[in-house]
Design a protein around this motif. Structure first.
Motif, PDB file in Angstrom:
ATOM      1  N   THR A  91     -35.632   8.638   6.652  1.00 30.87           N
ATOM      2  CA  THR A  91     -35.520   9.925   7.414  1.00 30.87           C
ATOM      3  C   THR A  91     -35.485  10.835   6.210  1.00 30.87           C
ATOM      4  OG1 THR A  91     -33.181   9.864   8.023  1.00 30.87           O
ATOM      5  CG2 THR A  91     -34.992   9.164   9.094  1.00 30.87           C
ATOM      6  N   GLY A  92     -34.338   9.707   4.717  1.00 29.94           N
ATOM      7  CA  GLY A  92     -33.317  10.768   3.842  1.00 29.94           C
ATOM      8  C   GLY A  92     -32.736  11.764   4.394  1.00 29.94           C
ATOM      9  N   LEU A  93     -32.016  11.350   5.426  1.00 32.21           N
ATOM     10  CA  LEU A  93     -30.646  11.925   5.674  1.00 32.21           C
ATOM     11  C   LEU A  93     -29.629  11.443   5.374  1.00 32.21           C
ATOM     12  CD1 LEU A  93     -31.760  11.972   9.276  1.00 32.21           C
ATOM     13  CD2 LEU A  93     -31.574  14.188   8.317  1.00 32.21           C
ATOM     14  N   PRO A  94     -28.257  12.290   4.858  1.00 31.97           N
ATOM     15  CA  PRO A  94     -27.436  11.862   4.360  1.00 31.97           C
ATOM     16  C   PRO A  94     -26.532  10.405   5.392  1.00 31.97           C
ATOM     17  CG  PRO A  94     -27.117  13.507   4.899  1.00 31.97           C
ATOM     18  CD  PRO A  94     -28.177  13.835   5.538  1.00 31.97           C
ATOM     19  N   THR A  95     -25.599   9.552   4.596  1.00 35.11           N
ATOM     20  CA  THR A  95     -25.000   8.885   5.263  1.00 35.11           C
ATOM     21  C   THR A  95     -23.997   9.451   5.034  1.00 35.11           C
ATOM     22  OG1 THR A  95     -24.673   7.822   2.869  1.00 35.11           O
ATOM     23  CG2 THR A  95     -26.056   7.258   4.186  1.00 35.11           C
ATOM     24  N   GLU A  96     -22.747   8.635   5.713  1.00 38.66           N
ATOM     25  CA  GLU A  96     -21.003   9.066   5.143  1.00 38.66           C
ATOM     26  C   GLU A  96     -20.898   9.313   4.132  1.00 38.66           C
ATOM     27  OE1 GLU A  96     -17.514   8.005   7.739  1.00 38.66           O
ATOM     28  OE2 GLU A  96     -19.249   7.586   9.830  1.00 38.66           O
ATOM     29  N   ALA A  97     -21.514   8.825   3.045  1.00 34.05           N
ATOM     30  CA  ALA A  97     -20.962   7.865   1.527  1.00 34.05           C
ATOM     31  C   ALA A  97     -21.223   9.319   0.783  1.00 34.05           C
ATOM     32  CB  ALA A  97     -20.739   6.519   1.067  1.00 34.05           C
ATOM     33  N   ASP A  98     -22.435   9.400   1.096  1.00 32.01           N
ATOM     34  CA  ASP A  98     -23.698  10.175   0.460  1.00 32.01           C
ATOM     35  C   ASP A  98     -22.814  11.974   0.873  1.00 32.01           C
ATOM     36  OD1 ASP A  98     -25.489   8.531  -0.419  1.00 32.01           O
ATOM     37  OD2 ASP A  98     -26.768   9.650   1.378  1.00 32.01           O
ATOM     38  N   VAL A  99     -22.743  12.225   1.731  1.00 26.62           N
ATOM     39  CA  VAL A  99     -21.517  14.053   1.627  1.00 26.62           C
ATOM     40  C   VAL A  99     -20.470  14.125   1.572  1.00 26.62           C
ATOM     41  CG1 VAL A  99     -20.519  15.081   3.634  1.00 26.62           C
ATOM     42  CG2 VAL A  99     -23.209  13.622   4.382  1.00 26.62           C
ATOM     43  N   ALA A 100     -19.801  12.863   1.577  1.00 24.93           N
ATOM     44  CA  ALA A 100     -18.034  12.547   0.648  1.00 24.93           C
ATOM     45  C   ALA A 100     -18.791  12.722  -0.919  1.00 24.93           C
ATOM     46  CB  ALA A 100     -17.469  10.993   0.943  1.00 24.93           C
ATOM     47  N   ARG A 101     -19.208  11.907  -1.319  1.00 25.65           N
ATOM     48  CA  ARG A 101     -19.897  12.083  -2.405  1.00 25.65           C
ATOM     49  C   ARG A 101     -20.339  13.196  -3.513  1.00 25.65           C
ATOM     50  NH1 ARG A 101     -22.151   7.612  -3.260  1.00 25.65           N
ATOM     51  NH2 ARG A 101     -24.137   8.418  -2.375  1.00 25.65           N
ATOM     52  N   GLN A 102     -21.019  14.053  -2.315  1.00 27.44           N
ATOM     53  CA  GLN A 102     -21.411  15.831  -2.655  1.00 27.44           C
ATOM     54  C   GLN A 102     -20.212  16.638  -1.876  1.00 27.44           C
ATOM     55  OE1 GLN A 102     -24.262  15.533  -0.009  1.00 27.44           O
ATOM     56  NE2 GLN A 102     -26.018  14.505  -1.849  1.00 27.44           N
ATOM     57  N   GLU A 103     -19.124  16.304  -1.090  1.00 28.54           N
ATOM     58  CA  GLU A 103     -18.235  17.084  -1.147  1.00 28.54           C
ATOM     59  C   GLU A 103     -17.214  16.913  -2.723  1.00 28.54           C
ATOM     60  OE1 GLU A 103     -16.321  16.963   3.139  1.00 28.54           O
ATOM     61  OE2 GLU A 103     -17.869  17.472   3.772  1.00 28.54           O
ATOM     62  N   ILE A 104     -17.087  15.917  -2.933  1.00 32.10           N
ATOM     63  CA  ILE A 104     -16.602  15.988  -3.991  1.00 32.10           C
ATOM     64  C   ILE A 104     -16.644  16.446  -5.500  1.00 32.10           C
ATOM     65  CG2 ILE A 104     -15.360  13.695  -5.324  1.00 32.10           C
ATOM     66  CD1 ILE A 104     -15.316  12.228  -3.636  1.00 32.10           C
TER      67      ILE A 104
END
Length: 121
Positions: A91-104
């Motif tokens: 799906t290419g949807l972000p994981t929790e780790a992806d979201v956390a990394r992008q927010e940082i």
């Protein structure tokens, strides 16, 4: 406008969800589609005195944050519905780790500190 980070179904024009995000002080708020396109923007008058590029950057950051969180919420819904790990990965949807990394990264790239801690009541 709903609370920051809230996901609601039945958005405009067939969208599956809309997401609301706000800056740290709540003086800038956006509601976006699940893809991060703004549906509503609320900016307190004091924020209008900021540098236009800084204000635009903050709005863009909030829209991107909303889109990432909406993607994560959709991923969780698909996972709960029984989609396997391989299907979720496609799906290419972000994981929790992806979201956390992008927010940082976004917090480091943008000056997210409020111009003043004083707010009108």
């Amino acid at each position: 406008m709903t609370d920051a980070g809230a996901v609601s179904s039945g958005g405009a024009e067939g969208e599956w969800a809309s997401v609301a995000e706000a800056n740290f002080t709540g003086s800038i708020r956006v509601r976006t589609t699940a893809q991060g396109l703004p549906l509503a923007v609320k900016v307190e008058a004091a924020e209008l005195h900021r540098d236009p590029q800084q204000l635009a950057g903050e709005l863009l950051r909030l829209c991107q944050k909303a889109a990432n969180r909406a993607g994560l919420a959709l991923r969780k819904q698909l996972e709960e519905a029984g989609l396997d790990a391989a299907g979720l990965a496609r799906t290419g949807l972000p994981t929790e780790a992806d979201v956390a990394r992008q927010e940082i990264v976004a917090e480091q790239d943008y000056d997210t500190e409020p111009q003043s801690w004083l707010r009108t009541v």
